[in-house]
Design a protein around this motif. Structure first.
Motif: not given
Length: 245
Positions: A41-49, A158-163, A168-174, A178-185
């Motif tokens: 499973n993947v989290i695709l995150s990055g700055t807006a735009g 967006r990375s900002f919202d995840l952090e 979102l932070r409580n859900w996905l920062s566990d 290791k439920r997700f692979v995080r890919i930063e754009v």
């Protein structure tokens, strides 16, 4: 038919906004493909735009070519309500999106895509319920994976919202699970910007080149270039003002 319609809507929501109306091959798409093919499973995150939706568009093109069933949902346009099953019925599906997609796949690999996850905090007065539905969708994915179904979940935000968003932070920062692979754009590499700007690239200063490494800014620049009205710019706001003018 409902899944095909959601695929069409997703495609048409992104394709007109592609830079030069074409897909840019991104390294992040290759990383996404590799993770999903390995059942992650993947989290695709990055700055807006920075082009998260463009990467997902390129990713879905690959899935279509390989005849891999996928269900893309833009959460800024399709707001989750009630329960996962209720949300599925709102989308025209017979059950929760993961169960419906898995049924269609019939043993094949399949991918559920939730784009614009950060929109939940802006588009709804009931964002807590919407987030609960998304969590339930993940639980359904986990249930299917434990039962040896080849289905994966891709989230984009967006990375900002995840952090900074507590939900979102409580859900996905566990990180322990290791439920997700995080890919930063990341920014576009110079060679991509050079290919799209042509001879103009050599005339740009380092600051302008860095600004155009952001796909959002490059898309605006490309439209201005097409109309023959490229301004002198030092900031993103300069480009936006010229675009609206």
């Amino acid at each position: 038919p409902a899944i095909l319609e959601l695929q069409r809507q997703f495609n048409e929501s992104i394709k007109p906004l592609l830079i030069g109306r074409q897909t840019i091959q991104r390294q992040e798409t290759s990383l996404l493909l590799e993770a999903v093919e390995n059942g992650k499973n993947v989290i695709l995150s990055g700055t807006a735009g920075y082009g998260k939706s463009g990467i997902l568009f390129e990713f879905t093109e690959y899935l279509q070519q390989k005849n891999i069933p996928f269900l893309p949902i833009r959460l800024d346009r399709r707001e989750p309500e009630g329960t996962a099953k209720h949300f599925g019925k709102m989308l025209g599906l017979p059950d929760s999106p993961p169960f419906s997609l898995n049924g269609l796949a019939a043993g094949r690999m399949s991918v559920l895509i939730l784009d614009q996850l950060d929109a939940l905090r802006w588009t709804s007065t009931h964002s807590n319920n919407a987030l609960d539905v998304c969590k339930e969708l993940e639980h359904h994915i986990q249930f299917l994976q434990q039962d040896d179904n080849n289905i994966t979940l891709v989230l984009a935000s967006r990375s900002f919202d995840l952090e900074h968003d507590p939900g979102l932070r409580n859900w996905l920062s566990d990180r322990e699970s290791k439920r997700f692979v995080r890919i930063e754009v990341k920014e576009l590499p110079d060679e991509v910007v050079k290919n799209l700007t042509g001879d103009t690239f050599s005339q740009l200063g380092e600051k302008e080149k860095k600004l155009l490494a952001c796909p959002f800014n490059l898309a605006i620049w490309t439209e201005l270039n097409r109309s023959g009205s490229i301004p002198t710019f030092r900031t993103s706001i300069d480009l936006m003002r010229a675009y609206w003018k």
